[in-house]
Scaffold this active site. Structure first.
Site: not given
Ligand SMILES: *Cc1c(COP(=O)(O)O)cnc(C)c1O
Length: 380
Positions: A184
């Protein structure tokens, strides 16, 4: 001979961050402590929110957010079909129903014009997902929410940072959830943050993130000392460690620089791919600022399909991805709710045409030229 591979993503971690993580490792205090608190304070300030709660994932944040608004069995939460598993599974945790909505062709975000027809007496919340970091139409969504007395819980996993009409994502819905997963915009390896201006939601989420233990008990019974606690609800184990938070503090300090590097890389892709026939490039509407977590484009060429583009890139050592396989096409949701592809015409087409190119802060212009070259050749 295979050329040097180009990864899909590679985080940029500063030496200062590594030194600070090391300091935590040597300190004797590894779990939630002063670093987590410092990360929360800094993050709340960054998105201009009153409260921030550091957690071990965005999925945990979404789960706690739905708990905080009191989602009940049999109720419904409206969300776009073009999202990751996490957005819908947290609704399932409550034996509530994720009601999937089609998306817009331009941003691939929830189509705000299709929301109202999906509302029922059981709808409790709308969960906008800011796809790739491009904000949803928050004015329209908040207006619908007010009109029908619905909560707005934002999946802002891609949004560190993103802005809608000059205001940061994190200042719109009742609770907004961010992700610091490894790929991210900023990362703690695994991690998330739940943002709100509502003290009650914040305190409920904080308590439920640590086994439903009440800290108030310490005040009420302080004669008994700091060992005393009361279990006031069956909670979860969702807290962020200080090891992760130490990294998060540095990543947050770097967030604007990382964003600038992504924006530069996006501008370069735009220049390299502009005018190539059979491509629909990702956009940024004039009233928003995209975090550019993803460079997700559509292959619209009649003779060269998306799968062939992915194959050519793979052969050239370039890792790609597809965001996302719409939820209504997955067996679990299809079988449980009988979702029909015909109800999601825009999402289906987008999905069949989508490919996400590598995009990360340390990506070199030469790497981007290589990626674009493969695509240009394929579509020539
Ligand atoms: C990555 C992601 C999540 C989940 O994030 P985590 O921190 O891995 O739980 C939720 N929604 C979207 C759209 C994502 O891309």
């Amino acid at each position: 001979m295979t050329p040097n591979p180009i990864p899909f993503f590679k985080p940029l971690i500063s030496e200062a961050a590594i030194r600070d993580v090391e300091r935590v490792m040597r300190s004797g205090w590894l779990t939630t402590g002063r670093y987590a608190k410092e990360f929360e304070t800094a993050f709340a300030k960054y998105v201009k929110a009153d409260y921030a709660l550091a957690l071990n994932s965005c999925t945990a944040a979404l789960h706690l957010a739905l708990d905080a608004i009191g989602l009940k069995q049999g109720e419904e939460v409206l969300l776009p079909t073009n999202t990751f598993a996490a957005s819908a599974e947290v609704v399932e945790y409550f034996n509530a129903k994720p009601v999937l909505c089609d998306v817009r062709r331009d941003t691939q975000n929830i189509d705000e014009k299709k929301i109202e027809r999906l509302l029922t007496r059981r709808t409790r919340a709308i969960m906008p997902v800011h796809f790739g970091g491009h904000p949803c139409e928050m004015d329209a969504i908040l207006k619908i929410a007010r009109k029908h007395t619905l909560y707005v819980i934002e999946d802002a996993a891609h949004c560190t940072p993103a802005y809608f009409k000059g205001k940061p994502i994190g200042t719109f819905g009742d609770i907004t959830c961010f992700s610091f997963y490894a790929n991210k915009c900023i990362t703690t390896g695994e991690g998330g943050m739940a943002i709100t201006d509502n003290r009650k939601y914040h305190e409920r989420m904080k308590m439920m993130s640590l086994h439903g233990l009440s800290k108030d008990a310490w005040n009420r019974y302080d004669k008994r000392g700091s060992w005393y606690y009361e279990i006031v609800d069956r909670g979860f184990k969702y807290n962020m460690t200080d090891v992760a938070a130490a990294l998060g503090i540095h990543q947050l300090k770097e967030a604007n620089r990382l964003w600038k590097l992504r924006r530069e890389a996006v501008a370069r892709y735009h220049r390299l791919l502009k005018g190539v026939p059979g491509l629909l490039l990702p956009i940024e509407l004039p009233h928003v600022k995209n975090s550019w977590h993803l460079y997700s484009m559509r292959v619209t060429s009649a003779k060269t399909g998306r799968d062939e583009i992915i194959q050519r890139l793979t052969d050239a050592g370039v890792k790609t991805s597809v965001h996302f396989i719409p939820l209504h096409l997955h067996p679990f949701y299809r079988n449980k709710y009988g979702y029909m592809p015909a109800d999601f015409p825009v999402a289906n087409t987008s999905f069949e045409q989508s490919v996400t190119l590598p995009l990360f802060p340390g990506m070199t212009p030469a790497q981007q030229v290589r990626v674009a070259g493969v695509i240009r050749d394929a579509l020539a």
